[in-house]
Design a protein around this motif. Structure first.
Motif, PDB file in Angstrom:
ATOM      1  N   GLU A   1     108.435  53.460  93.360  1.00  0.00           N
ATOM      2  CA  GLU A   1     109.448  53.057  92.371  1.00  0.00           C
ATOM      3  C   GLU A   1     108.896  51.956  91.460  1.00  0.00           C
ATOM      4  OE1 GLU A   1     113.270  54.049  95.276  1.00  0.00           O
ATOM      5  OE2 GLU A   1     112.659  51.968  94.975  1.00  0.00           O
ATOM      6  N   GLN A   2     108.168  51.000  92.051  1.00  0.00           N
ATOM      7  CA  GLN A   2     107.553  49.926  91.259  1.00  0.00           C
ATOM      8  C   GLN A   2     106.478  50.485  90.327  1.00  0.00           C
ATOM      9  OE1 GLN A   2     106.134  46.887  93.991  1.00  0.00           O
ATOM     10  NE2 GLN A   2     107.997  47.101  95.187  1.00  0.00           N
ATOM     11  N   LEU A   3     105.715  51.465  90.831  1.00  0.00           N
ATOM     12  CA  LEU A   3     104.683  52.093  90.023  1.00  0.00           C
ATOM     13  C   LEU A   3     105.306  52.763  88.803  1.00  0.00           C
ATOM     14  CD1 LEU A   3     101.643  52.781  89.849  1.00  0.00           C
ATOM     15  CD2 LEU A   3     102.174  54.883  91.104  1.00  0.00           C
ATOM     16  N   TYR A   4     106.406  53.474  89.012  1.00  0.00           N
ATOM     17  CA  TYR A   4     107.118  54.109  87.900  1.00  0.00           C
ATOM     18  C   TYR A   4     107.530  53.053  86.867  1.00  0.00           C
ATOM     19  CZ  TYR A   4     110.633  56.632  85.236  1.00  0.00           C
ATOM     20  OH  TYR A   4     111.357  57.183  84.205  1.00  0.00           O
ATOM     21  N   SER A   5     108.145  51.989  87.339  1.00  0.00           N
ATOM     22  CA  SER A   5     108.608  50.928  86.432  1.00  0.00           C
ATOM     23  C   SER A   5     107.469  50.262  85.665  1.00  0.00           C
ATOM     24  CB  SER A   5     109.363  49.854  87.214  1.00  0.00           C
ATOM     25  OG  SER A   5     110.530  50.382  87.755  1.00  0.00           O
ATOM     26  N   SER A   6     106.294  50.206  86.271  1.00  0.00           N
ATOM     27  CA  SER A   6     105.170  49.506  85.649  1.00  0.00           C
ATOM     28  C   SER A   6     104.439  50.330  84.589  1.00  0.00           C
ATOM     29  CB  SER A   6     104.173  49.052  86.720  1.00  0.00           C
ATOM     30  OG  SER A   6     103.422  50.161  87.206  1.00  0.00           O
ATOM     31  N   ALA A   7     104.665  51.627  84.553  1.00  0.00           N
ATOM     32  CA  ALA A   7     103.951  52.479  83.593  1.00  0.00           C
ATOM     33  C   ALA A   7     104.415  52.161  82.171  1.00  0.00           C
ATOM     34  CB  ALA A   7     104.195  53.946  83.908  1.00  0.00           C
ATOM     35  N   PRO A   8     103.483  51.860  81.277  1.00  0.00           N
ATOM     36  CA  PRO A   8     103.871  51.500  79.908  1.00  0.00           C
ATOM     37  C   PRO A   8     104.754  52.549  79.219  1.00  0.00           C
ATOM     38  CG  PRO A   8     101.588  50.938  80.284  1.00  0.00           C
ATOM     39  CD  PRO A   8     102.046  51.708  81.497  1.00  0.00           C
ATOM     40  N   VAL A   9     104.525  53.826  79.471  1.00  0.00           N
ATOM     41  CA  VAL A   9     105.334  54.866  78.818  1.00  0.00           C
ATOM     42  C   VAL A   9     106.809  54.758  79.182  1.00  0.00           C
ATOM     43  CG1 VAL A   9     105.016  56.661  80.601  1.00  0.00           C
ATOM     44  CG2 VAL A   9     105.434  57.322  78.216  1.00  0.00           C
ATOM     45  N   ASN A  10     107.095  54.245  80.367  1.00  0.00           N
ATOM     46  CA  ASN A  10     108.491  54.162  80.802  1.00  0.00           C
ATOM     47  C   ASN A  10     109.260  53.035  80.133  1.00  0.00           C
ATOM     48  OD1 ASN A  10     108.430  56.469  82.363  1.00  0.00           O
ATOM     49  ND2 ASN A  10     107.457  55.364  84.036  1.00  0.00           N
TER      50      ASN A  10
ATOM     51  N   PHE B   1      96.874  58.815  94.114  1.00  0.00           N
ATOM     52  CA  PHE B   1      97.705  59.141  92.977  1.00  0.00           C
ATOM     53  C   PHE B   1      97.558  60.637  92.717  1.00  0.00           C
ATOM     54  CE2 PHE B   1      98.362  59.356  88.310  1.00  0.00           C
ATOM     55  CZ  PHE B   1      99.592  58.719  88.220  1.00  0.00           C
ATOM     56  N   LEU B   2      98.661  61.312  92.450  1.00  0.00           N
ATOM     57  CA  LEU B   2      98.614  62.730  92.134  1.00  0.00           C
ATOM     58  C   LEU B   2      98.467  62.928  90.628  1.00  0.00           C
ATOM     59  CD1 LEU B   2     101.444  64.167  94.421  1.00  0.00           C
ATOM     60  CD2 LEU B   2      98.989  64.014  94.889  1.00  0.00           C
TER      61      LEU B   2
ATOM     62  N   ALA C   1      97.772  48.687  89.726  1.00  0.00           N
ATOM     63  CA  ALA C   1      98.448  47.391  89.629  1.00  0.00           C
ATOM     64  C   ALA C   1      99.937  47.474  89.970  1.00  0.00           C
ATOM     65  CB  ALA C   1      98.264  46.813  88.231  1.00  0.00           C
ATOM     66  N   GLY C   2     100.614  48.553  89.622  1.00  0.00           N
ATOM     67  CA  GLY C   2     102.055  48.658  89.875  1.00  0.00           C
ATOM     68  C   GLY C   2     102.423  49.060  91.282  1.00  0.00           C
ATOM     69  N   TYR C   3     101.444  49.522  92.068  1.00  0.00           N
ATOM     70  CA  TYR C   3     101.723  50.014  93.428  1.00  0.00           C
ATOM     71  C   TYR C   3     101.405  48.936  94.440  1.00  0.00           C
ATOM     72  CZ  TYR C   3     101.763  52.973  97.574  1.00  0.00           C
ATOM     73  OH  TYR C   3     102.048  53.511  98.792  1.00  0.00           O
ATOM     74  N   ASP C   4     102.433  48.389  95.088  1.00  0.00           N
ATOM     75  CA  ASP C   4     102.222  47.343  96.090  1.00  0.00           C
ATOM     76  C   ASP C   4     103.242  47.489  97.204  1.00  0.00           C
ATOM     77  OD1 ASP C   4     101.708  45.135  97.625  1.00  0.00           O
ATOM     78  OD2 ASP C   4     101.978  43.688  96.001  1.00  0.00           O
ATOM     79  N   PRO C   5     102.879  48.206  98.295  1.00  0.00           N
ATOM     80  CA  PRO C   5     103.846  48.420  99.384  1.00  0.00           C
ATOM     81  C   PRO C   5     104.285  47.135 100.086  1.00  0.00           C
ATOM     82  CG  PRO C   5     101.796  49.628  99.788  1.00  0.00           C
ATOM     83  CD  PRO C   5     101.621  48.849  98.527  1.00  0.00           C
ATOM     84  N   ALA C   6     103.531  46.056  99.918  1.00  0.00           N
ATOM     85  CA  ALA C   6     103.896  44.794 100.579  1.00  0.00           C
ATOM     86  C   ALA C   6     104.906  44.005  99.765  1.00  0.00           C
ATOM     87  CB  ALA C   6     102.647  43.953 100.813  1.00  0.00           C
ATOM     88  N   LYS C   7     105.073  44.348  98.494  1.00  0.00           N
ATOM     89  CA  LYS C   7     105.947  43.585  97.609  1.00  0.00           C
ATOM     90  C   LYS C   7     107.380  44.058  97.754  1.00  0.00           C
ATOM     91  CE  LYS C   7     106.504  42.411  92.756  1.00  0.00           C
ATOM     92  NZ  LYS C   7     106.039  42.664  91.410  1.00  0.00           N
ATOM     93  N   SER C   8     108.268  43.109  97.863  1.00  0.00           N
ATOM     94  CA  SER C   8     109.695  43.412  97.915  1.00  0.00           C
ATOM     95  C   SER C   8     110.161  43.776  96.511  1.00  0.00           C
ATOM     96  CB  SER C   8     110.452  42.179  98.423  1.00  0.00           C
ATOM     97  OG  SER C   8     111.802  42.242  98.067  1.00  0.00           O
ATOM     98  N   PRO C   9     111.114  44.740  96.372  1.00  0.00           N
ATOM     99  CA  PRO C   9     111.613  45.111  95.046  1.00  0.00           C
ATOM    100  C   PRO C   9     112.254  43.946  94.304  1.00  0.00           C
ATOM    101  CG  PRO C   9     112.479  46.591  96.743  1.00  0.00           C
ATOM    102  CD  PRO C   9     111.729  45.490  97.427  1.00  0.00           C
TER     103      PRO C   9
END
Length: 162
Positions: free
Chosen positions: A21-30, A87-88, A152-160
């Motif tokens: 979810e964080q990765l999605y939010s971090s993508a510049p296109v979004n 990443f897919l 950079a946007g993918y961090d499983p340790a980071k809380s939302p």
């Protein structure tokens, strides 16, 4: 012991989902779209987004690029819930337009269909505010050489909330 392992697996899955979810939010296109990704369980993803006049074609309805983007994203993230290390990449995507949409909230629901190793298949559908299906798609996704942990946007340790 079995309960502890199940809890640990569930906790790891939830961390992966939040990181996606964080990765999605971090993508510049979004930043171009008012949209939110939610992943509640493995193999499923849900995007809620707003169709605005800025995305209209000349006849006054959402351009097909919006359909593609949201259908692809929902299917992609549903598939990427099945893969926690890479990443897919979308290798193909077929979509069907079933109804034009104008301004308002639309939901894209993605569901993993098959595959876990190299190629995964997922499908998605778009539903408008009236509950009508407005589009449907199926995609194939391939594991890339890009580690999720290196993004950079993918961090499983980071809380939302951080």
């Amino acid at each position: 012991m079995a309960d502890e392992n199940a809890d640990r697996l569930q906790s790891g899955a939830q961390s992966h989902f939040r990181a996606l979810e964080q990765l999605y939010s971090s993508a510049p296109v979004n930043r171009l779209f008012e949209s939110t990704l939610a992943i509640e369980k493995e193999g499923h993803a849900r995007l809620v987004f707003q169709v605005t006049p800025q995305s209209y074609h000349a006849a006054g309805a959402a351009h097909g690029t919006i359909y593609f983007k949201m259908l692809d994203d929902a299917a992609f993230y549903a598939a990427n819930t099945m893969v926690s290390d890479r990443f897919l990449l979308t290798t193909s995507f077929n979509l069907h337009f079933t109804k034009p949409v104008r301004e308002g909230e639309v939901v894209a629901e993605g569901r993993w269909v098959s595959g876990r190793r190299r190629v995964l298949v997922a499908e998605s559908r778009l539903v408008d505010a009236e509950g009508d299906e407005i589009g449907r798609g199926t995609g194939t996704f391939m594991r890339s050489h890009i580690p999720l942990a290196g993004l950079a946007g993918y961090d499983p340790a980071k809380s939302p909330d951080e």
